[in-house]
Design a protein around this motif. Structure first.
Motif, PDB file in Angstrom:
ATOM      1  N   GLY A   4      39.496 -62.127 -46.110  1.00 49.13           N
ATOM      2  CA  GLY A   4      38.140 -62.627 -45.862  1.00 49.13           C
ATOM      3  C   GLY A   4      37.307 -62.798 -47.110  1.00 49.13           C
ATOM      4  O   GLY A   4      36.102 -62.980 -47.027  1.00 49.13           O
ATOM      5  N   GLY A  36      33.429 -60.995 -46.398  1.00 52.87           N
ATOM      6  CA  GLY A  36      32.681 -60.879 -45.147  1.00 52.87           C
ATOM      7  C   GLY A  36      31.221 -61.179 -45.412  1.00 52.87           C
ATOM      8  O   GLY A  36      30.871 -62.213 -45.966  1.00 52.87           O
ATOM      9  N   ALA A  37      30.356 -60.232 -45.067  1.00 53.26           N
ATOM     10  CA  ALA A  37      28.917 -60.469 -45.144  1.00 53.26           C
ATOM     11  C   ALA A  37      28.298 -59.981 -46.448  1.00 53.26           C
ATOM     12  O   ALA A  37      27.091 -60.071 -46.626  1.00 53.26           O
ATOM     13  CB  ALA A  37      28.241 -59.769 -43.969  1.00 53.26           C
ATOM     14  N   GLY A 146      22.781 -69.005 -36.314  1.00 51.27           N
ATOM     15  CA  GLY A 146      23.422 -68.330 -37.439  1.00 51.27           C
ATOM     16  C   GLY A 146      22.456 -67.849 -38.502  1.00 51.27           C
ATOM     17  O   GLY A 146      22.852 -67.214 -39.481  1.00 51.27           O
ATOM     18  N   CYS A 196      24.587 -60.171 -32.037  1.00 46.55           N
ATOM     19  CA  CYS A 196      24.927 -60.938 -33.243  1.00 46.55           C
ATOM     20  C   CYS A 196      24.703 -60.114 -34.511  1.00 46.55           C
ATOM     21  O   CYS A 196      25.281 -60.408 -35.560  1.00 46.55           O
ATOM     22  CB  CYS A 196      24.124 -62.237 -33.309  1.00 46.55           C
ATOM     23  SG  CYS A 196      22.421 -62.027 -33.847  1.00 46.55           S
ATOM     24  N   ARG A 198      22.239 -60.014 -36.519  1.00 48.65           N
ATOM     25  CA  ARG A 198      21.395 -60.601 -37.567  1.00 48.65           C
ATOM     26  C   ARG A 198      19.925 -60.694 -37.159  1.00 48.65           C
ATOM     27  O   ARG A 198      19.121 -61.264 -37.881  1.00 48.65           O
ATOM     28  CB  ARG A 198      21.891 -62.011 -37.917  1.00 48.65           C
ATOM     29  CG  ARG A 198      23.088 -62.075 -38.838  1.00 48.65           C
ATOM     30  CD  ARG A 198      23.398 -63.527 -39.157  1.00 48.65           C
ATOM     31  NE  ARG A 198      23.224 -64.349 -37.971  1.00 48.65           N
ATOM     32  CZ  ARG A 198      24.146 -64.522 -37.017  1.00 48.65           C
ATOM     33  NH1 ARG A 198      25.321 -63.957 -37.132  1.00 48.65           N
ATOM     34  NH2 ARG A 198      23.878 -65.270 -35.963  1.00 48.65           N
ATOM     35  N   TYR A 423      25.463 -70.347 -46.477  1.00 43.20           N
ATOM     36  CA  TYR A 423      26.131 -69.205 -45.848  1.00 43.20           C
ATOM     37  C   TYR A 423      25.092 -68.144 -45.491  1.00 43.20           C
ATOM     38  O   TYR A 423      24.189 -67.863 -46.299  1.00 43.20           O
ATOM     39  CB  TYR A 423      27.141 -68.571 -46.808  1.00 43.20           C
ATOM     40  CG  TYR A 423      28.287 -69.465 -47.198  1.00 43.20           C
ATOM     41  CD1 TYR A 423      29.513 -69.370 -46.538  1.00 43.20           C
ATOM     42  CD2 TYR A 423      28.151 -70.409 -48.224  1.00 43.20           C
ATOM     43  CE1 TYR A 423      30.579 -70.198 -46.891  1.00 43.20           C
ATOM     44  CE2 TYR A 423      29.208 -71.237 -48.583  1.00 43.20           C
ATOM     45  CZ  TYR A 423      30.421 -71.124 -47.915  1.00 43.20           C
ATOM     46  OH  TYR A 423      31.469 -71.941 -48.269  1.00 43.20           O
ATOM     47  N   ASP A 425      25.224 -64.180 -44.162  1.00 47.41           N
ATOM     48  CA  ASP A 425      26.183 -63.088 -43.932  1.00 47.41           C
ATOM     49  C   ASP A 425      27.624 -63.568 -44.149  1.00 47.41           C
ATOM     50  O   ASP A 425      28.538 -63.165 -43.423  1.00 47.41           O
ATOM     51  CB  ASP A 425      26.037 -62.529 -42.502  1.00 47.41           C
ATOM     52  CG  ASP A 425      25.196 -61.249 -42.494  1.00 47.41           C
ATOM     53  OD1 ASP A 425      24.795 -60.764 -43.576  1.00 47.41           O
ATOM     54  OD2 ASP A 425      24.948 -60.721 -41.390  1.00 47.41           O
ATOM     55  N   ARG A 427      28.911 -66.351 -43.442  1.00 48.38           N
ATOM     56  CA  ARG A 427      29.363 -67.356 -42.474  1.00 48.38           C
ATOM     57  C   ARG A 427      28.721 -68.695 -42.809  1.00 48.38           C
ATOM     58  O   ARG A 427      27.512 -68.782 -43.026  1.00 48.38           O
ATOM     59  CB  ARG A 427      28.945 -66.923 -41.063  1.00 48.38           C
ATOM     60  CG  ARG A 427      29.280 -67.924 -39.995  1.00 48.38           C
ATOM     61  CD  ARG A 427      28.696 -67.484 -38.645  1.00 48.38           C
ATOM     62  NE  ARG A 427      28.882 -68.514 -37.650  1.00 48.38           N
ATOM     63  CZ  ARG A 427      28.016 -68.756 -36.682  1.00 48.38           C
ATOM     64  NH1 ARG A 427      26.917 -68.037 -36.563  1.00 48.38           N
ATOM     65  NH2 ARG A 427      28.251 -69.709 -35.805  1.00 48.38           N
ATOM     66  N   ARG A 428      29.533 -69.747 -42.846  1.00 44.67           N
ATOM     67  CA  ARG A 428      29.018 -71.063 -43.217  1.00 44.67           C
ATOM     68  C   ARG A 428      28.258 -71.678 -42.050  1.00 44.67           C
ATOM     69  O   ARG A 428      28.829 -71.913 -40.992  1.00 44.67           O
ATOM     70  CB  ARG A 428      30.168 -71.977 -43.647  1.00 44.67           C
ATOM     71  CG  ARG A 428      29.661 -73.239 -44.309  1.00 44.67           C
ATOM     72  CD  ARG A 428      30.749 -73.945 -45.049  1.00 44.67           C
ATOM     73  NE  ARG A 428      31.770 -74.451 -44.129  1.00 44.67           N
ATOM     74  CZ  ARG A 428      32.573 -75.474 -44.403  1.00 44.67           C
ATOM     75  NH1 ARG A 428      32.503 -76.082 -45.570  1.00 44.67           N
ATOM     76  NH2 ARG A 428      33.470 -75.879 -43.541  1.00 44.67           N
ATOM     77  N   VAL A 429      26.973 -71.942 -42.250  1.00 40.24           N
ATOM     78  CA  VAL A 429      26.139 -72.498 -41.182  1.00 40.24           C
ATOM     79  C   VAL A 429      25.700 -73.934 -41.482  1.00 40.24           C
ATOM     80  O   VAL A 429      25.247 -74.640 -40.592  1.00 40.24           O
ATOM     81  CB  VAL A 429      24.904 -71.604 -40.908  1.00 40.24           C
ATOM     82  CG1 VAL A 429      25.334 -70.297 -40.260  1.00 40.24           C
ATOM     83  CG2 VAL A 429      24.129 -71.332 -42.185  1.00 40.24           C
ATOM     84  N   THR A 437      25.910 -75.316 -36.720  1.00 39.56           N
ATOM     85  CA  THR A 437      25.820 -74.438 -35.554  1.00 39.56           C
ATOM     86  C   THR A 437      25.022 -75.040 -34.403  1.00 39.56           C
ATOM     87  O   THR A 437      25.096 -74.566 -33.278  1.00 39.56           O
ATOM     88  CB  THR A 437      25.138 -73.121 -35.970  1.00 39.56           C
ATOM     89  OG1 THR A 437      23.936 -73.445 -36.688  1.00 39.56           O
ATOM     90  CG2 THR A 437      26.047 -72.286 -36.851  1.00 39.56           C
TER      91      THR A 437
END
Ligand SMILES: [Zn+2]
Length: 479
Positions: A4, A36-37, A146, A196, A198, A423, A425, A427-429, A437
């Motif tokens: 990751g 990860g985050a 996200g 979630c 967040r 991104y 955390d 995660r690509r938003v 998203t």
């Protein structure tokens, strides 16, 4: 262990964090690595392994921006309506006479929220304080987008209205807003518990003039108990300043100070009409000192005020007084880079001094300033251990060139156009410039339909029975 892990390799530019100097700095040919985050590494010559390697050639990497004041569920539906109106007999504010005219339903709020969140993410915003009325599906939409969000359900004890366009009256709830606060606390607790991970909560008494002292104190106590920020609209209009003086013989900030409500956990939006503001012609100038000494923060949202001729005077002066300044979009466009441009330019305009504030100062406000107002040191900077809230800017975009100074190119020229990936955390938003998203275009279409529906009810809500065309005339006459 490479599982990751993402390695942005030899980026042309990185806005890194100088911990000793507590400031953002440029790095060239540098790596940003996150697992990860969490960010693992920011610097040159990373010698580890990673599952995903992104070629950093032609990129600028910067921390995600923090919007500490916005109303995504409401404001987007006012596009084309509110930009150039204001009550002539109420010091040009739209709050009293105009805002209550355009009432959205649940589907308007959903569409507006999706539009605002899409635009924010696409402008490199990764953390948002969302001041909305509690509604079904609100927290789920924030989660789905996200973004990192502070859900700030607004509550109050009164609603304002004008019976004639020159007088402001308040209709007070019998329970002093207690049920409204209870509902907000339930929403805040639900946000904190959301799967979630967040979402956080924020306590948001809506406006200083629509709350009782008890409601303000009880909500501040609840915020302290939960370790959450507390945000209130105060010193946002001349009308409100005069109303608090009429009731209490004190300025809004002085009154909050007397109630012991200022302090590091408090965010004052918009804190424009402090006692030094030239329009007030007030005998004493103590509000800034009160804010600074208490450690209180302000949410600075220059665009929406500037378009009706109002100016915070001035950014540099607030900083000198020790006030922590975060940036908010408040309304459309939900574009944090555009908001930084307004903040930078208007700070210079308000002082007549090109040196009074720099784009670096405003970038700091939009990142670590926002983080500080939220009581955090793990967002708003690219440093090991911080959240992987990261924005990749296409430094080869024509609007960025000539690329001598990428931050200046971004804020003064390119705005959101070169924002390529975002991104939150880790995660690509945002992918290739488009929110990944949410369906931005479909939400915008739904919002247009919802606005038409809302406009049908304008005449029956206006004290003089004027319709939408009269209240919000088009910018050009129809031929
Ligand atoms: Zn607001």
């Amino acid at each position: 262990m490479t599982s990751g892990r993402t390695w942005i390799k030899r980026a042309d530019w990185v806005i890194g964090w100088d911990a000793a100097g507590e400031r953002h700095v440029y790095l060239t040919g540098a790596d940003v690595v996150f697992t990860g985050a969490t960010i693992d590494f920011v610097g040159r010559d990373y010698d580890g392994q990673a599952e995903t390697v992104i070629d950093g050639a032609g990129l600028m990497v910067m921390p995600g921006l923090i919007d500490i004041h916005s109303h995504p569920s409401d404001e987007p539906k006012s596009k084309g309506l509110f930009e150039e109106v204001g009550s002539r007999l109420l010091h040009n504010t739209t709050l009293i006479e105009y805002m209550p005219l355009v009432r959205g339903d649940q589907s308007a709020a959903e569409a507006a929220g999706a539009v605002a969140l899409s635009e924010l993410l696409q402008s490199g915003c990764t953390t948002l304080a969302d001041l909305s009325m509690t509604r079904p599906g609100w927290l789920d939409l924030l989660a789905e987008s996200g973004i990192r969000a502070y859900a700030a359900p607004m509550f109050r004890a009164a609603r304002w209205y004008t019976p004639n366009g020159h007088e402001v009256l308040y209709e007070w709830a019998e329970d002093g807003g207690r049920s409204s606060l209870a509902e907000a606390l339930a929403t805040v607790d639900a946000a904190e518990a959301h799967a979630c991970g967040r979402l956080k909560g924020m306590l948001a008494p809506a406006q200083i003039d629509t709350c009782t002292p008890e409601l303000l104190k009880n909500s501040a106590a609840a915020a302290r108990e939960r370790g959450l920020p507390w945000q209130i609209h105060a010193s946002q209009s001349v009308v409100e300043f005069r109303e608090i003086v009429r009731r209490h013989g004190r300025t809004p900030v002085e009154w909050l100070d007397g109630l012991d409500l200022l302090g590091p956990g408090a965010i004052i939006a918009h804190a424009i009409f402090l006692d030094h503001h030239p329009w007030l012609h007030w005998p004493d100038h103590d509000d800034l000192r009160r804010l600074g000494e208490s450690g209180a923060n302000i949410a600075h949202c220059p665009n929406i005020f500037a378009r009706r001729g109002m100016l915070l005077t001035d950014f540099a002066r607030y900083r000198k007084a020790g006030v922590t300044i975060g940036i908010g979009t408040d309304s459309f466009p939900h574009n944090m880079i555009d908001e930084m441009r307004w903040a930078t330019v208007l700070a210079k305009v308000s002082t007549g001094d090109v040196h009074s504030i720099s784009v670096a100062d405003v970038f700091a406000a939009a990142t670590i300033g926002g983080a500080r107002t939220l009581g955090r040191d793990d967002i708003g900077r690219l440093a090991p251990g911080c959240r992987a809230d990261i924005v990749l800017i296409d430094a080869t975009h024509p609007a960025m060139r000539p690329l001598r100074d990428p931050l200046r190119s971004l804020v003064f020229s390119a705005l959101e156009r070169p924002v390529r990936e975002v991104y939150v955390d880790g995660r690509r938003v945002v992918a290739d410039g488009a929110v990944a998203t949410l369906d931005y275009a479909a939400a915008a279409e739904r919002l247009e339909v919802a606005q038409k529906r809302a406009l049908a009810g304008v005449a029956e809500r206006d004290w003089a029975g004027r319709d939408a065309d009269e209240m919000f005339p088009l910018s050009l006459p129809m031929a």
